[in-house]
Design an enzyme around this catalytic site. Structure first.
Site, mmCIF file in Angstrom:
data_model
loop_
_atom_site.group_PDB
_atom_site.id
_atom_site.type_symbol
_atom_site.label_atom_id
_atom_site.label_comp_id
_atom_site.label_asym_id
_atom_site.label_seq_id
_atom_site.Cartn_x
_atom_site.Cartn_y
_atom_site.Cartn_z
ATOM 1 C CG HIS A 255 -38.910 35.754 -59.561
ATOM 2 N ND1 HIS A 255 -38.417 35.710 -58.447
ATOM 3 C CD2 HIS A 255 -37.808 36.204 -60.219
ATOM 4 C CE1 HIS A 255 -37.314 36.903 -58.526
ATOM 5 N NE2 HIS A 255 -37.002 37.223 -59.743
ATOM 6 C CG ASP B 189 -48.686 34.646 -53.019
ATOM 7 O OD1 ASP B 189 -47.862 35.486 -51.756
ATOM 8 O OD2 ASP B 189 -49.035 35.883 -53.935
ATOM 9 C CB CYS C 168 -44.945 15.076 -74.505
ATOM 10 S SG CYS C 168 -43.903 16.132 -73.214
ATOM 11 N N GLY D 267 -41.477 45.026 -48.599
ATOM 12 C CA GLY D 267 -41.557 43.286 -47.786
ATOM 13 C C GLY D 267 -40.887 42.311 -49.333
ATOM 14 C CD GLN E 44 -38.763 40.393 -55.672
ATOM 15 O OE1 GLN E 44 -37.313 39.293 -55.568
ATOM 16 N NE2 GLN E 44 -39.237 41.284 -55.058
ATOM 17 C CG ASN E 45 -44.977 37.469 -53.013
ATOM 18 O OD1 ASN E 45 -43.006 37.564 -52.562
ATOM 19 N ND2 ASN E 45 -45.493 38.292 -52.289
HETATM 20 C C1 BV8 Z 1 -31.314 35.341 -63.964
HETATM 21 C C2 BV8 Z 1 -39.343 31.489 -57.873
HETATM 22 C C3 BV8 Z 1 -29.733 35.432 -65.704
HETATM 23 C C4 BV8 Z 1 -39.401 30.141 -57.378
HETATM 24 C C5 BV8 Z 1 -37.394 32.900 -56.770
HETATM 25 C C6 BV8 Z 1 -24.006 35.865 -57.812
HETATM 26 C C7 BV8 Z 1 -24.641 36.801 -57.022
HETATM 27 C C8 BV8 Z 1 -25.422 38.179 -57.929
HETATM 28 C C9 BV8 Z 1 -26.322 37.345 -58.479
HETATM 29 C C10 BV8 Z 1 -26.145 35.943 -58.438
HETATM 30 C C11 BV8 Z 1 -25.655 35.513 -58.478
HETATM 31 N N1 BV8 Z 1 -25.387 33.819 -59.179
HETATM 32 C C12 BV8 Z 1 -26.301 34.202 -59.526
HETATM 33 C C13 BV8 Z 1 -27.357 35.279 -59.426
HETATM 34 C C14 BV8 Z 1 -28.748 35.816 -60.135
HETATM 35 C C15 BV8 Z 1 -29.525 34.976 -58.894
HETATM 36 C C16 BV8 Z 1 -29.528 35.752 -57.760
HETATM 37 O O1 BV8 Z 1 -30.431 36.800 -58.045
HETATM 38 N N2 BV8 Z 1 -29.138 34.938 -57.093
HETATM 39 C C17 BV8 Z 1 -28.932 35.911 -55.503
HETATM 40 C C18 BV8 Z 1 -29.431 34.904 -54.433
HETATM 41 C C19 BV8 Z 1 -27.550 36.315 -55.151
HETATM 42 N N3 BV8 Z 1 -30.792 35.706 -59.772
HETATM 43 C C20 BV8 Z 1 -30.794 34.204 -60.451
HETATM 44 O O2 BV8 Z 1 -30.923 33.550 -60.999
HETATM 45 C C21 BV8 Z 1 -32.316 34.546 -61.833
HETATM 46 N N4 BV8 Z 1 -32.414 34.244 -62.502
HETATM 47 O O3 BV8 Z 1 -30.713 35.918 -63.284
HETATM 48 O O4 BV8 Z 1 -30.884 34.844 -65.190
HETATM 49 C C22 BV8 Z 1 -29.435 34.371 -65.533
HETATM 50 C C23 BV8 Z 1 -29.205 33.183 -65.657
HETATM 51 C C24 BV8 Z 1 -28.401 31.886 -65.826
HETATM 52 C C25 BV8 Z 1 -26.524 33.079 -64.656
HETATM 53 C C26 BV8 Z 1 -26.960 34.226 -64.270
HETATM 54 C C27 BV8 Z 1 -27.991 35.211 -64.809
HETATM 55 C C28 BV8 Z 1 -33.633 34.231 -61.191
HETATM 56 C C29 BV8 Z 1 -33.990 34.729 -59.632
HETATM 57 C C30 BV8 Z 1 -35.228 34.090 -59.526
HETATM 58 C C31 BV8 Z 1 -35.358 32.740 -58.662
HETATM 59 N N5 BV8 Z 1 -36.385 32.339 -58.508
HETATM 60 N N6 BV8 Z 1 -38.858 32.500 -56.927
HETATM 61 C C32 BV8 Z 1 -39.390 29.723 -55.625
HETATM 62 O O5 BV8 Z 1 -40.101 30.772 -55.083
HETATM 63 O O6 BV8 Z 1 -39.494 29.164 -55.521
HETATM 64 S S1 BV8 Z 1 -36.357 33.794 -56.255
HETATM 65 C C33 BV8 Z 1 -37.470 34.039 -55.189
HETATM 66 O O7 BV8 Z 1 -36.961 34.601 -53.207
HETATM 67 C C34 BV8 Z 1 -38.171 34.688 -54.063
HETATM 68 O O8 BV8 Z 1 -39.283 34.877 -55.776
HETATM 69 C C35 BV8 Z 1 -38.069 36.454 -53.914
HETATM 70 O O9 BV8 Z 1 -37.524 37.088 -55.405
HETATM 71 C C36 BV8 Z 1 -36.770 35.452 -53.360
HETATM 72 C C37 BV8 Z 1 -36.691 35.976 -51.889
HETATM 73 O O10 BV8 Z 1 -36.573 37.655 -52.015
HETATM 74 P P1 BV8 Z 1 -38.060 38.378 -51.191
HETATM 75 O O11 BV8 Z 1 -39.052 38.074 -51.403
HETATM 76 O O12 BV8 Z 1 -37.502 39.696 -50.727
HETATM 77 O O13 BV8 Z 1 -37.971 37.564 -49.395
HETATM 78 P P2 BV8 Z 1 -36.790 37.453 -48.646
HETATM 79 O O14 BV8 Z 1 -37.826 36.543 -47.177
HETATM 80 O O15 BV8 Z 1 -35.678 37.504 -49.392
HETATM 81 O O16 BV8 Z 1 -37.000 38.641 -47.832
HETATM 82 C C38 BV8 Z 1 -38.088 38.767 -47.288
HETATM 83 C C39 BV8 Z 1 -38.159 40.476 -47.498
HETATM 84 O O17 BV8 Z 1 -39.325 41.085 -46.385
HETATM 85 C C40 BV8 Z 1 -37.259 41.270 -45.494
HETATM 86 O O18 BV8 Z 1 -37.120 41.879 -46.392
HETATM 87 C C41 BV8 Z 1 -38.646 41.200 -44.815
HETATM 88 O O19 BV8 Z 1 -37.809 41.788 -43.772
HETATM 89 C C42 BV8 Z 1 -39.626 42.069 -45.719
HETATM 90 N N7 BV8 Z 1 -40.684 41.396 -44.369
HETATM 91 C C43 BV8 Z 1 -41.197 40.340 -43.717
HETATM 92 N N8 BV8 Z 1 -42.248 40.391 -43.240
HETATM 93 C C44 BV8 Z 1 -42.688 41.328 -43.240
HETATM 94 C C45 BV8 Z 1 -42.011 41.940 -44.124
HETATM 95 N N9 BV8 Z 1 -41.722 43.254 -45.068
HETATM 96 C C46 BV8 Z 1 -43.273 44.031 -45.201
HETATM 97 N N10 BV8 Z 1 -44.271 44.131 -44.175
HETATM 98 C C47 BV8 Z 1 -44.049 42.440 -43.617
HETATM 99 N N11 BV8 Z 1 -45.088 42.378 -42.407
HETATM 100 ZN ZN ZN Z 2 -44.991 17.149 -72.709
#
Ligand code: BV8
Ligand code: ZN
Length: 238
Positions: free
Chosen positions: A115, A100, A145, A182, A97-98
């Site tokens: 993503h 980076d 464009c 993670g 999902q990263n």
């Molecule tokens: C879609 C790119 C079809 C940009 C990202 C209502 C209910 C349910 C779902 C939805 C809803 N409303 C809308 C939705 C769908 C929505 C969604 O899921 N929303 C969530 C918030 C509820 N999803 C979408 O919109 C997706 N598209 O569904 O399209 C559609 C179309 C139209 C309408 C409906 C559906 C698109 C989702 C992609 C968005 N873009 N990133 C950018 O980065 O700028 S998402 C972004 O956030 C990341 O890519 C990643 O996916 C997410 C963050 O999650 P994590 O990576 O897990 O990070 P987080 O900080 O949350 O957790 C870190 C974890 O690591 C923790 O557990 C922590 O304990 C652990 N940790 C910390 N340190 C360590 C560690 N683990 C190991 N070692 C360590 N050192």
């Molecule tokens: Zn263009």
């Protein structure tokens, strides 16, 4: 840490890693949780939307420019390098999902960016797309464009790139072992990938200092950081 699944690991042909922001946390890149998830006073989930972009493209571009600078200055950690080195022993696939690019910089050859990528930009209208070469004199940068350029990432409410998503489902459905590393599994559809692996009878392993919504579905949960835990897998392979 992984003794209980050592046999399964040694017998496995294909191993899939589903990763999130946590695997890059030890490279100094903030996650999306808690205070990490705030930039200036904005919530990351708010800024990563097409509405925010059209409302204030300069602000969203400044956010991505700052993140890109941090990311280009960061280095892959032992979590990333372990996954890359495992390719010597097994078929490895990374479904991340990263945005980076640290898995690729660590040497992983089969990485699916669910993503998108912060090092690529694309036009909001035409099919122009290219790797970001330099920082932009003017924000938002304009395409030849005449329309605005945007980061080649997937924003909330936008669909994932279909080819990448269908490939990710395929790999998740064919793996023998899946490591979920993670990620809080808060975002769909990426958070469904462990279900595809479970359906195929794969062993599910979680590496995360904290519980996640799928902890009870795991065969093994390692409450540790990825850079600390993952290198132990290599010691089993040797
Ligand atoms: C879609 C790119 C079809 C940009 C990202 C209502 C209910 C349910 C779902 C939805 C809803 N409303 C809308 C939705 C769908 C929505 C969604 O899921 N929303 C969530 C918030 C509820 N999803 C979408 O919109 C997706 N598209 O569904 O399209 C559609 C179309 C139209 C309408 C409906 C559906 C698109 C989702 C992609 C968005 N873009 N990133 C950018 O980065 O700028 S998402 C972004 O956030 C990341 O890519 C990643 O996916 C997410 C963050 O999650 P994590 O990576 O897990 O990070 P987080 O900080 O949350 O957790 C870190 C974890 O690591 C923790 O557990 C922590 O304990 C652990 N940790 C910390 N340190 C360590 C560690 N683990 C190991 N070692 C360590 N050192
Ligand atoms: Zn263009």
């Amino acid at each position: 840490m992984f003794e209980s699944i050592a046999d399964k690991l040694l017998d496995a042909k294909k191993i899939v890693f589903v990763t999130g922001a946590g695997i890059s946390q030890e490279s100094g890149i903030p996650t999306f949780r808690g205070k990490d998830g705030l930039w200036r006073k904005y919530d990351a989930m708010q800024l990563a939307t097409i509405d925010a972009f059209y409302e204030n493209p300069k602000l969203v571009w400044e956010w991505y420019d700052e993140r890109r600078k941090n990311i280009l200055a960061a280095k892959p950690n032992a979590g990333h390098t372990t996954i890359a080195n495992l390719e010597k022993f097994k078929q490895i696939r990374v479904l991340t999902q990263n945005i980076d690019g640290l898995h690729q910089r660590a040497g992983s050859s089969q990485v699916y960016e669910l993503h998108g990528s912060i090092v690529t930009i694309k036009c909001t209208v035409c099919d122009f797309k290219e790797k970001v070469a330099e920082s932009f004199s003017e924000l938002p940068p304009i395409c030849k464009c005449g329309n605005m350029l945007r980061p080649d990432v997937v924003w909330f409410g936008e669909s994932l790139p279909q080819d990448v998503w269908s490939k990710a489902i395929e790999e998740a459905s064919l793996c023998d072992v899946m490591f979920v590393v993670g990620t809080s599994l808060a975002v769909s559809p990426a958070n469904m990938l462990p279900l595809y692996a479970k359906q195929n009878g794969a062993i599910l392993v979680e590496v995360n200092p904290e519980k996640t919504p799928m902890s009870q579905n795991m065969d093994l949960s390692i409450r540790s950081t990825s850079a600390n835990a993952l290198p132990e897998i290599l010691s089993i392979m040797h």
